[in-house]
Design an enzyme around this catalytic site. Structure first.
Site, PDB file in Angstrom:
ATOM      1  N   LYS A  12      19.683   0.882   9.811  1.00 20.84           N
ATOM      2  CA  LYS A  12      18.453   1.628  11.104  1.00 20.84           C
ATOM      3  C   LYS A  12      19.311   1.453  12.217  1.00 20.84           C
ATOM      4  O   LYS A  12      20.433   0.959  12.314  1.00 20.84           O
ATOM      5  CB  LYS A  12      17.462   0.417  11.188  1.00 20.84           C
ATOM      6  N   TYR A  52       7.169   5.432   5.404  1.00 21.85           N
ATOM      7  CA  TYR A  52       6.371   4.646   5.841  1.00 21.85           C
ATOM      8  C   TYR A  52       4.807   4.670   5.814  1.00 21.85           C
ATOM      9  O   TYR A  52       4.105   4.228   6.672  1.00 21.85           O
ATOM     10  CB  TYR A  52       6.772   3.982   7.236  1.00 21.85           C
ATOM     11  N   ASN A 115      15.259  -5.035  12.512  1.00 20.82           N
ATOM     12  CA  ASN A 115      15.836  -5.995  11.500  1.00 20.82           C
ATOM     13  C   ASN A 115      16.944  -5.428  10.719  1.00 20.82           C
ATOM     14  O   ASN A 115      17.022  -5.489   9.625  1.00 20.82           O
ATOM     15  CB  ASN A 115      14.652  -6.194  10.612  1.00 20.82           C
ATOM     16  N   HIS A 118      16.839  -1.024   5.978  1.00 18.59           N
ATOM     17  CA  HIS A 118      15.711  -0.732   4.973  1.00 18.59           C
ATOM     18  C   HIS A 118      16.283  -0.870   3.410  1.00 18.59           C
ATOM     19  O   HIS A 118      17.528  -0.284   3.322  1.00 18.59           O
ATOM     20  CB  HIS A 118      15.322   0.609   5.013  1.00 18.59           C
ATOM     21  N   GLU A 129      12.540   7.103  -2.963  1.00 20.30           N
ATOM     22  CA  GLU A 129      13.325   7.089  -1.809  1.00 20.30           C
ATOM     23  C   GLU A 129      14.789   7.861  -1.950  1.00 20.30           C
ATOM     24  O   GLU A 129      15.104   8.358  -1.091  1.00 20.30           O
ATOM     25  CB  GLU A 129      13.376   5.649  -1.197  1.00 20.30           C
TER      26      GLU A 129
HETATM   27  N1  UDP Z   1       7.588  -3.804  10.764  1.00 19.54           N
HETATM   28  C1  UDP Z   1       7.078  -3.781  11.981  1.00 19.54           C
HETATM   29  N2  UDP Z   1       6.187  -4.670  12.294  1.00 19.54           N
HETATM   30  C2  UDP Z   1       5.634  -5.502  11.301  1.00 19.54           C
HETATM   31  C3  UDP Z   1       5.854  -5.052   9.868  1.00 19.54           C
HETATM   32  C4  UDP Z   1       7.054  -4.262   9.541  1.00 19.54           C
HETATM   33  O1  UDP Z   1       7.739  -3.322  13.192  1.00 19.54           O
HETATM   34  O2  UDP Z   1       4.592  -6.190  11.483  1.00 19.54           O
HETATM   35  C5  UDP Z   1       8.641  -2.539  10.461  1.00 19.54           C
HETATM   36  C6  UDP Z   1      10.100  -3.268  10.271  1.00 19.54           C
HETATM   37  O3  UDP Z   1      11.148  -2.655  10.678  1.00 19.54           O
HETATM   38  C7  UDP Z   1       9.968  -3.181   8.612  1.00 19.54           C
HETATM   39  C8  UDP Z   1       9.495  -1.981   8.533  1.00 19.54           C
HETATM   40  O4  UDP Z   1       8.305  -1.896   9.508  1.00 19.54           O
HETATM   41  O5  UDP Z   1      11.475  -3.326   8.201  1.00 19.54           O
HETATM   42  C9  UDP Z   1       8.822  -1.666   7.128  1.00 19.54           C
HETATM   43  O6  UDP Z   1       7.829  -2.489   6.689  1.00 19.54           O
HETATM   44  P1  UDP Z   1       7.698  -3.282   5.112  1.00 19.54           P
HETATM   45  O7  UDP Z   1       6.633  -4.156   5.212  1.00 19.54           O
HETATM   46  O8  UDP Z   1       7.970  -2.045   4.220  1.00 19.54           O
HETATM   47  O9  UDP Z   1       8.945  -4.256   5.315  1.00 19.54           O
HETATM   48  P2  UDP Z   1      10.512  -4.152   4.670  1.00 19.54           P
HETATM   49  O10 UDP Z   1      10.369  -3.313   3.118  1.00 19.54           O
HETATM   50  O11 UDP Z   1      11.380  -3.274   5.566  1.00 19.54           O
HETATM   51  O12 UDP Z   1      11.037  -5.732   4.436  1.00 19.54           O
HETATM   52 MG    MG Z   2       9.140  -1.845   2.693  1.00 18.67          MG
END
Ligand code: UDP
Ligand code: MG
Length: 155
Positions: A12, A52, A115, A118, A129
């Site tokens: 990211k 997303y 974070n 992805h 994806e």
């Molecule tokens: N995210 C966020 N706030 C939240 C949850 C997710 O900003 O409360 C963002 C974060 O960057 C995360 C991404 O949205 O990595 C995708 O969310 P997902 O639940 O798919 O988590 P991941 O698969 O990335 O662990």
């Molecule tokens: Mg995810």
């Protein structure tokens, strides 16, 4: 025998801004994952709506998309035994403060959305994806001289 799988990873904008590309790539290299595709991608609003989609009703959706469009991201396809779950394990939980120590997110980041990374979370997601971000001819099948040590074939 475990399955050899391919999974999709995106580094990211915070990883690029914070000069953590090499650190993150190095962790996957040291694990023995094979890099079968890698490129810069400028994410579009449409790509992010798809990528997303499961978060489209969240209050942070618009700011998450804006964050993901701040710079290009680095997309890659990694291959290895159980690559999908192994990469998720190395990445750690979504919230860096809940992620296990030793994971990329716990060790190197502090908050969402920044974070760092992805990674696909299921066989179906990896398939969709990889196709979303890479054309077939951008994914390479090649031998490495270390394959037999890492994958244990013919040692
Ligand atoms: N995210 C966020 N706030 C939240 C949850 C997710 O900003 O409360 C963002 C974060 O960057 C995360 C991404 O949205 O990595 C995708 O969310 P997902 O639940 O798919 O988590 P991941 O698969 O990335 O662990
Ligand atoms: Mg995810």
């Amino acid at each position: 025998m475990a399955d050899k799988q391919k999974t999709l990873v995106l580094l990211k904008p915070d990883a690029l801004q914070r000069d953590l590309l090499g650190e993150i790539v190095g962790r996957f290299e040291r694990k023995g994952l094979k890099f079968v595709a890698m490129k810069f991608i400028r994410l579009s609003d449409e790509m992010l709506d798809e990528h997303y989609a499961h978060l489209s009703d969240k209050p942070f959706f618009a700011s998450l998309k804006a964050f993901m469009m701040q710079t290009p991201v680095v997309g890659m396809v990694l291959e290895g035994y159980d690559a999908i779950s192994e990469v998720r394990k190395i990445v750690g939980s979504t919230n860096p403060r809940e992620a296990d120590a030793g994971t990329i997110r716990a060790d190197l980041s502090m908050n969402v959305p920044s974070n760092l990374i992805h990674a696909s979370d299921s066989v179906e997601a990896a398939d969709t994806e990889i196709k979303r971000f890479f054309r077939e001819e951008e994914i390479f099948d090649y031998e490495k001289i270390t394959d037999r040590y890492i994958f244990g074939e013919g040692i």
